[in-house]
Design an enzyme around this catalytic site. Structure first.
Site, PDB file in Angstrom:
ATOM      1  N   HIS A 132      40.474  34.304  37.787  1.00 16.31           N
ATOM      2  CA  HIS A 132      41.830  34.820  37.920  1.00 16.31           C
ATOM      3  C   HIS A 132      42.556  33.917  38.859  1.00 16.31           C
ATOM      4  O   HIS A 132      42.263  32.991  39.360  1.00 16.31           O
ATOM      5  CB  HIS A 132      41.718  36.323  37.930  1.00 16.31           C
ATOM      6  N   HIS A 178      41.534  33.078  42.166  1.00 20.33           N
ATOM      7  CA  HIS A 178      40.394  31.935  42.231  1.00 20.33           C
ATOM      8  C   HIS A 178      41.038  30.685  42.187  1.00 20.33           C
ATOM      9  O   HIS A 178      40.961  29.723  42.788  1.00 20.33           O
ATOM     10  CB  HIS A 178      39.417  32.007  41.194  1.00 20.33           C
ATOM     11  N   ASP A 236      37.309  39.167  50.298  1.00 18.70           N
ATOM     12  CA  ASP A 236      36.246  39.355  50.601  1.00 18.70           C
ATOM     13  C   ASP A 236      35.802  38.742  52.106  1.00 18.70           C
ATOM     14  O   ASP A 236      35.082  38.117  52.417  1.00 18.70           O
ATOM     15  CB  ASP A 236      35.051  38.616  49.936  1.00 18.70           C
TER      16      ASP A 236
END
Ligand code: AMP
Length: 290
Positions: A34, A37, A150
């Site tokens: 997506h 990325h 993350d």
């Protein structure tokens, strides 16, 4: 754009590129790409003359009851997105090539890897670190790109790179969000229309924390209370964890005094989503990054 499937061929290609003085960037992913990325690929393109993306659905970072089997694998669309973003190549190894029979070496970042997300998903970061170290060894990039989405993963990989004297510089890029604030994630594809609407609750909760911080709240318990209350108002959502942690150690803090994350994992229906707010005190001000 070339697809490289074999570990040996990937090593060889990267070795040649290094000998030609190319600056190599690596963007490791699990696919179902997506805009988040692709933002990593674009950042890499700005710093490197050759950018490899990898797509590897790493079985060792999924728990037994997690979503490995149903994880989306839209390879053709991924290929097109990487081509459009001018990636130089896609490393697409088989699990059997990454983990051949007899594979028995693992990397574990102690402490940092056992807290928060590591506690909620035992073995997860061990799987992540093991595969990321392998990718860094195979390609030996100058730079490797990770998303702050993350946050704990990025911090752990930086620690691993430092502890193991890796050459690659670990670059952490901002979170890319949908217009309504939901952080982009391959797992958003699991959400039903109703759950998709409900999923904005993570962002709304972090916005509430941001507002409290902007009006002077520094007490972690108070911030947790405010943030949890917002999520409790969404019937489709249930909190897995919501922690206020030191940005270096991921240990809980009592007051906001240095770089801190509010990190949260929330189940929306059956889908587990994570998000975070970075709080960075600069002088007497706070820089807040959603
Ligand atoms: P994944 O495919 O989920 O393993 O993610 C691959 C990389 O993309 C990781 O470094 C993620 O942190 C990063 N990433 C995933 N979602 C986002 C996002 N919304 N914004 C920025 N980076 C992201």
């Amino acid at each position: 754009m070339e697809i490289i499937r074999s570990v040996n061929w990937m090593r060889e290609k990267a070795r040649t590129a290094r000998a030609e003085q190319r600056i190599i960037g690596l963007v490791p992913t699990m696919g179902a790409l997506h805009t988040g990325h692709i933002a990593l690929v674009r950042q890499a393109r700005m710093q490197c003359s050759l950018v490899y993306a990898s797509i590897f659905l790493n079985p060792k970072q999924f728990g037994v009851n997690e979503d490995l089997a149903r994880y989306p694998r839209p390879l053709e669309a991924d290929f097109e997105k990487l081509t459009a973003a001018n990636a130089g190549g896609l490393f697409l190894p088989d699990a059997a090539d990454i983990y051949p029979p007899g594979f028995s070496t693992y990397v574990q970042v102690e402490g940092l890897g056992d807290r928060v997300e590591g506690k909620a998903r035992p073995g997860h970061f061990r799987g992540v670190c093991t595969v990321v170290l392998k990718l860094l060894q195979i390609i030996q990039p100058h730079f490797a790109y990770f998303g702050r989405k993350d946050a704990q993963q990025a911090r752990i990989i930086q620690q691993m790179a430092h502890d193991l004297n890796l050459d690659a510089e670990i670059v952490v890029c901002p979170i890319v969000r949908e217009a309504d604030g939901l952080a982009l994630s391959s797992r958003n594809a699991y959400l039903t229309a109703g759950e998709r609407k409900a999923a904005t609750i993570l962002y709304k909760a972090l916005l509430a924390a941001q507002q409290a911080l902007n009006t002077g709240t520094r007490d972690a318990m108070e911030l947790r209370r405010i943030t949890r209350k917002i999520i409790a108002g969404e019937s489709l959502a249930s909190v897995d964890y919501l922690e206020i942690v030191d940005a270096e150690t991921f240990e809980p803090v009592v007051r906001i005094a240095k770089r801190t994350y509010i990190v949260l994992a929330v189940h929306v229906g059956k889908t587990r989503l994570i998000d975070n707010l970075l709080i960075d005190p600069v002088g007497s001000d706070l820089r807040l990054e959603l």
